[in-house]
Design an enzyme around this catalytic site. Structure first.
Site, short mmCIF file in Angstrom:
data_model
loop_
_atom_site.label_atom_id
_atom_site.label_comp_id
_atom_site.label_asym_id
_atom_site.label_seq_id
_atom_site.Cartn_x
_atom_site.Cartn_y
_atom_site.Cartn_z
N GLY A 26 0.79 -1.23 0.00
CA GLY A 26 0.00 0.00 0.00
C GLY A 26 0.82 1.27 0.00
O GLY A 26 0.53 2.19 0.76
N GLY A 56 -1.44 8.02 0.83
CA GLY A 56 -1.67 8.05 2.28
C GLY A 56 -0.41 7.81 3.09
O GLY A 56 0.71 8.16 2.70
N GLY A 100 1.15 5.10 3.72
CA GLY A 100 2.11 4.18 3.11
C GLY A 100 3.11 4.92 2.24
O GLY A 100 4.31 4.65 2.27
N TYR A 138 -13.98 -4.28 8.94
CA TYR A 138 -12.61 -3.76 8.94
C TYR A 138 -11.98 -3.90 10.32
O TYR A 138 -10.85 -4.39 10.48
CB TYR A 138 -12.65 -2.30 8.50
#
Length: 472
Positions: free
Chosen positions: A197, A201, A203, A352
């Site tokens: 990822g 963001g 990552g 999640y």
């Protein structure tokens, strides 16, 4: 008014490491408490003419921008920068001298021109300027000095976590800004970091900082074009060699694709020093993958566990695995009789959070074998949050952290030498260990954790066998 700040500090570090940290002047936000944010505006390695934007913190929560230009670089002896703002200018000189192989003297001189301040009031501001200068140099000394051990669990944090609401106040940018230590000064030269990822963001921000520290990065994601675009952003930010960035295409919602990605890494890399399982997503509706797994479970739990297992042979005793979870797991426990959300109405946030809780428990079970670390980033304003939780994003936009703030603990876990022999299972947030069970109905028993481990092993074993047979 013209005024000169002049301070000297002794750092127990080689001159090359001290110079490397300060060569990119955008690191000033990590050590000067008077700076809110700094960015390198000129892509690539710092050089003469490189420009930076530095956002200063002023009284009454006001911010002011300055533009700095790199005037001279004499490696590893001296750095000179000139800064211009609306209300004042600065001429900064950082001089380095080696006392011995492991100790360096840093001489910091800042010549300030406060255009708005005229006699007879200048004497009133000299004590304030002195304090600001000493705080900056003290921050620099702290930034280049590693603590002997990581922080211990604090009663205050435990109480706030248990009450939940007080803990959430620290999830935003104010929590990050109140941290006494924000530096990333430990070099990663020669280290290989695999991160999932990394295209947006936290990552992407973590990958940028790790590349600036000298790490070779393996960027793992499902879209090659996005990975290549991210690699260019990382190169521009860090000034790293493009050959230090390697792209592995793998759709991590597919366990077969995850296994194939792991196989590519094993084929091309002799070892992995750090694996960061960062990729994750929250889905608004239930959908199965082609392999028959609920998407959130596959991406947020099964894939990082599988990737970690398949790369195990390429890890050594000093290697680290970092699993990125979410503070949302505080509200959800395991549902071992319904791991795939077949019995109750689908709720993306619950799915999640349950997947992330399962990942926490599997990390704890694995700590005895490998250096596993679990962290959550707080509430960061990322593209993923804006897409998955638009109402949450709109309401808390001004309260939330940016990606660099959210990535801080992830980078620290990957680089901090004080964690070398630390293996106690913890949930890390803002570089402090926290509890992961705050509500009685969310804590799993020992037998439930064993059941989770058995179910996970049975679920993943076909994919482990498949990649093993492909490797023969």
């Amino acid at each position: 008014m013209k005024y000169t700040l002049h301070e000297k500090i002794i750092i127990n570090r080689p001159i090359a490491e001290c110079f490397s940290y300060l060569k990119d002047f955008s690191t000033i936000e990590q050590w000067d408490p008077g700076v809110y944010r700094s960015s390198k505006l000129t892509p690539g390695n710092p050089k003469i003419g490189t420009e930076y934007e530095v956002i200063l913190k002023l009284p009454a929560n006001k911010l002011s921008a300055m533009r700095y230009t790199q005037v001279a670089i004499d490696e590893p002896n001296q750095l000179i920068l000139r800064g211009e703002g609306d209300s004042f200018a600065a001429f900064d000189t950082l001089s380095f001298s080696a006392i011995d192989d492991a100790k360096t003297c840093i001489d910091y001189r800042a010549e300030l021109d406060l255009k708005w301040l005229q006699p007879p009031f200048t004497w009133m501001f000299k004590p304030l300027l002195n304090r600001l200068g000493k705080k900056a140099v003290t921050g620099l000394e702290q930034a280049l000095t590693n603590p002997s051990a990581p922080a211990e669990r604090r009663l205050k944090n435990d109480l706030c976590d248990k009450l939940i609401v007080p803990a959430t106040f620290s999830f935003g940018k104010r929590g990050y800004l109140s941290m006494p230590r924000k530096s990333h000064s430990n070099r990663m030269d020669g280290k290989v970091v695999a991160i999932t990822g990394p295209t947006a963001g936290i990552g992407l921000d973590a990958a940028c900082e790790l590349a600036r520290l000298g790490a070779t990065l393996i960027l793992i994601g499902r879209d090659t074009s996005k990975l290549q675009k991210a690699a260019k952003q990382i190169e521009d930010f860090s000034g790293c060699d493009p050959h230090a960035l390697r792209v592995i295409e793998a759709d991590l919602s597919s366990l077969q694709a995850t296994a194939a990605g792991a196989h590519k890494i094993v084929e091309t890399q002799p070892r992995i020093d750090v694996l960061i399982n960062n990729a994750g997503a929250l889905f608004s509706s239930r959908e199965d993958t082609e392999e028959g797994f609920e998407r959130a479970l596959a991406l947020n739990f099964l894939a990082p566990v599988l990737l970690s297992k398949l790369l195990q042979g390429h890890l050594n005793d000093a290697s680290r695995i970092i699993n990125v979870v979410s503070g949302g797991l505080y509200f959800q426990g395991l549902k071992l009789d319904d791991m795939q959300f077949l019995k109750e109405a689908y709720d993306g946030s619950k799915a999640y959070a349950r997947a992330k809780r399962a990942l926490v428990y599997m990390s704890q079970e694995s700590t005895a074998k490998t250096n596993y670390y679990t962290m959550h980033p707080g509430w960061a304003a990322t593209p993923g949050v804006a897409k998955s939780l638009p109402a949450f994003d709109r309401k808390l936009k001004n309260f939330m952290r940016d990606g660099r703030m959210g990535a801080d603990t992830m980078i620290w876990l990957a680089t901090a030498p004080e964690l070398k022999d630390y293996q106690e299972p913890q949930l890390w947030f803002d570089r402090h260990p926290h509890t992961y069970d705050v509500l009685p109905n969310t804590k799993a028993s020992a037998s439930e954790r064993q059941q989770l481990e058995r179910w996970t092993q049975q679920t993943l074993s076909p994919f482990e066998v498949r990649v093993a047979s492909e490797s023969i």
